[in-house]
Design a protein around this motif. Sequence first.
Motif, short mmCIF file in Angstrom:
data_model
loop_
_atom_site.label_atom_id
_atom_site.label_comp_id
_atom_site.label_asym_id
_atom_site.label_seq_id
_atom_site.Cartn_x
_atom_site.Cartn_y
_atom_site.Cartn_z
N ARG A 76 0.83 -1.20 0.00
CA ARG A 76 0.00 0.00 0.00
C ARG A 76 0.87 1.25 0.00
O ARG A 76 0.62 2.19 -0.76
CB ARG A 76 -0.93 -0.03 1.23
CG ARG A 76 -1.96 1.05 1.28
CD ARG A 76 -2.99 0.88 2.39
NE ARG A 76 -2.50 0.28 3.62
CZ ARG A 76 -2.81 -0.95 4.05
NH1 ARG A 76 -3.60 -1.71 3.33
NH2 ARG A 76 -2.34 -1.40 5.19
N GLU A 77 1.92 1.26 0.84
CA GLU A 77 2.82 2.42 0.88
C GLU A 77 3.55 2.60 -0.44
O GLU A 77 3.75 3.73 -0.90
CB GLU A 77 3.81 2.25 2.03
CG GLU A 77 3.18 2.40 3.40
CD GLU A 77 4.12 2.04 4.53
OE1 GLU A 77 5.29 1.67 4.26
OE2 GLU A 77 3.68 2.12 5.69
N LYS A 78 3.94 1.50 -1.08
CA LYS A 78 4.62 1.57 -2.36
C LYS A 78 3.70 2.17 -3.43
O LYS A 78 4.12 3.02 -4.21
CB LYS A 78 5.08 0.17 -2.79
CG LYS A 78 5.98 0.17 -4.00
CD LYS A 78 6.30 -1.24 -4.48
CE LYS A 78 7.03 -2.04 -3.46
NZ LYS A 78 7.42 -3.39 -3.99
N LEU A 79 2.44 1.74 -3.45
CA LEU A 79 1.49 2.26 -4.44
C LEU A 79 1.18 3.73 -4.20
O LEU A 79 1.07 4.51 -5.14
CB LEU A 79 0.21 1.43 -4.43
CG LEU A 79 0.34 0.02 -4.99
CD1 LEU A 79 -0.95 -0.76 -4.77
CD2 LEU A 79 0.68 0.05 -6.46
N VAL A 80 1.05 4.11 -2.93
CA VAL A 80 0.79 5.52 -2.61
C VAL A 80 1.98 6.38 -3.04
O VAL A 80 1.80 7.47 -3.61
CB VAL A 80 0.49 5.70 -1.10
CG1 VAL A 80 0.53 7.15 -0.69
CG2 VAL A 80 -0.86 5.09 -0.77
N ALA A 81 3.19 5.89 -2.81
CA ALA A 81 4.39 6.64 -3.23
C ALA A 81 4.43 6.79 -4.75
O ALA A 81 4.75 7.88 -5.26
CB ALA A 81 5.65 5.93 -2.73
N LYS A 82 4.08 5.73 -5.48
CA LYS A 82 4.05 5.82 -6.95
C LYS A 82 3.00 6.83 -7.41
O LYS A 82 3.24 7.61 -8.33
CB LYS A 82 3.72 4.46 -7.56
CG LYS A 82 4.88 3.51 -7.62
CD LYS A 82 4.47 2.22 -8.33
CE LYS A 82 5.60 1.24 -8.43
NZ LYS A 82 5.19 0.00 -9.11
N GLN A 83 1.83 6.82 -6.76
CA GLN A 83 0.78 7.77 -7.13
C GLN A 83 1.21 9.21 -6.85
O GLN A 83 0.97 10.10 -7.66
CB GLN A 83 -0.51 7.45 -6.38
CG GLN A 83 -1.18 6.18 -6.85
CD GLN A 83 -2.37 5.79 -5.99
OE1 GLN A 83 -2.59 6.34 -4.92
NE2 GLN A 83 -3.13 4.82 -6.46
N LYS A 84 1.86 9.44 -5.70
CA LYS A 84 2.33 10.78 -5.37
C LYS A 84 3.38 11.25 -6.38
O LYS A 84 3.38 12.41 -6.80
CB LYS A 84 2.90 10.81 -3.96
CG LYS A 84 1.85 10.78 -2.89
CD LYS A 84 2.47 10.84 -1.52
CE LYS A 84 1.40 10.80 -0.43
NZ LYS A 84 1.97 10.85 0.92
N LEU A 85 4.27 10.34 -6.76
CA LEU A 85 5.29 10.68 -7.75
C LEU A 85 4.65 11.03 -9.09
O LEU A 85 5.03 12.02 -9.73
CB LEU A 85 6.27 9.51 -7.92
CG LEU A 85 7.41 9.71 -8.89
CD1 LEU A 85 8.33 10.83 -8.41
CD2 LEU A 85 8.19 8.41 -9.06
N ARG A 86 3.67 10.26 -9.50
CA ARG A 86 2.96 10.52 -10.76
C ARG A 86 2.23 11.86 -10.71
O ARG A 86 2.25 12.62 -11.68
CB ARG A 86 1.99 9.37 -11.06
CG ARG A 86 1.25 9.52 -12.35
CD ARG A 86 2.17 9.42 -13.55
NE ARG A 86 1.39 9.58 -14.75
CZ ARG A 86 1.79 10.25 -15.82
NH1 ARG A 86 2.99 10.77 -15.85
NH2 ARG A 86 1.01 10.36 -16.86
#
Length: 128
Positions: A96-106
Amino acid sequence: MFSKKKDGQILDLEQHELLENAQRRIKQKKNLFAHFVIFLIGSVFLILINKILKYGETYDWFIWAITAWAFLFLIHSFNVFITSKFMGKDWERAQREKLVAKQKLRIAELQKEIETDFPLSNINKKKV
């Protein structure tokens, strides 16, 4: 004074999460044990149907039925003891943290792209 309450709340949340995880594991193991008991009773029942009641007595079909059921039981056991350990709450949290980080980066990349294509200084000059 307030910091103690916050620390207590965090500790309580952590304890609550640990308790929920323990309850979930207990339920998984309880269901596995119930599956094992039903497997044993069902296997005896299948043998009795084939041998005692002579249903399909020309072929020992109960062996295939018990083998298939044993395979399903092994999959259930694998899920409880192996998969749950590797893909438990910690794994879910990390994903979940990895996906949130990817979304924030995008989102940050999109904002930079918008700012370069449509700078605010040009928009303000056009309004004036």
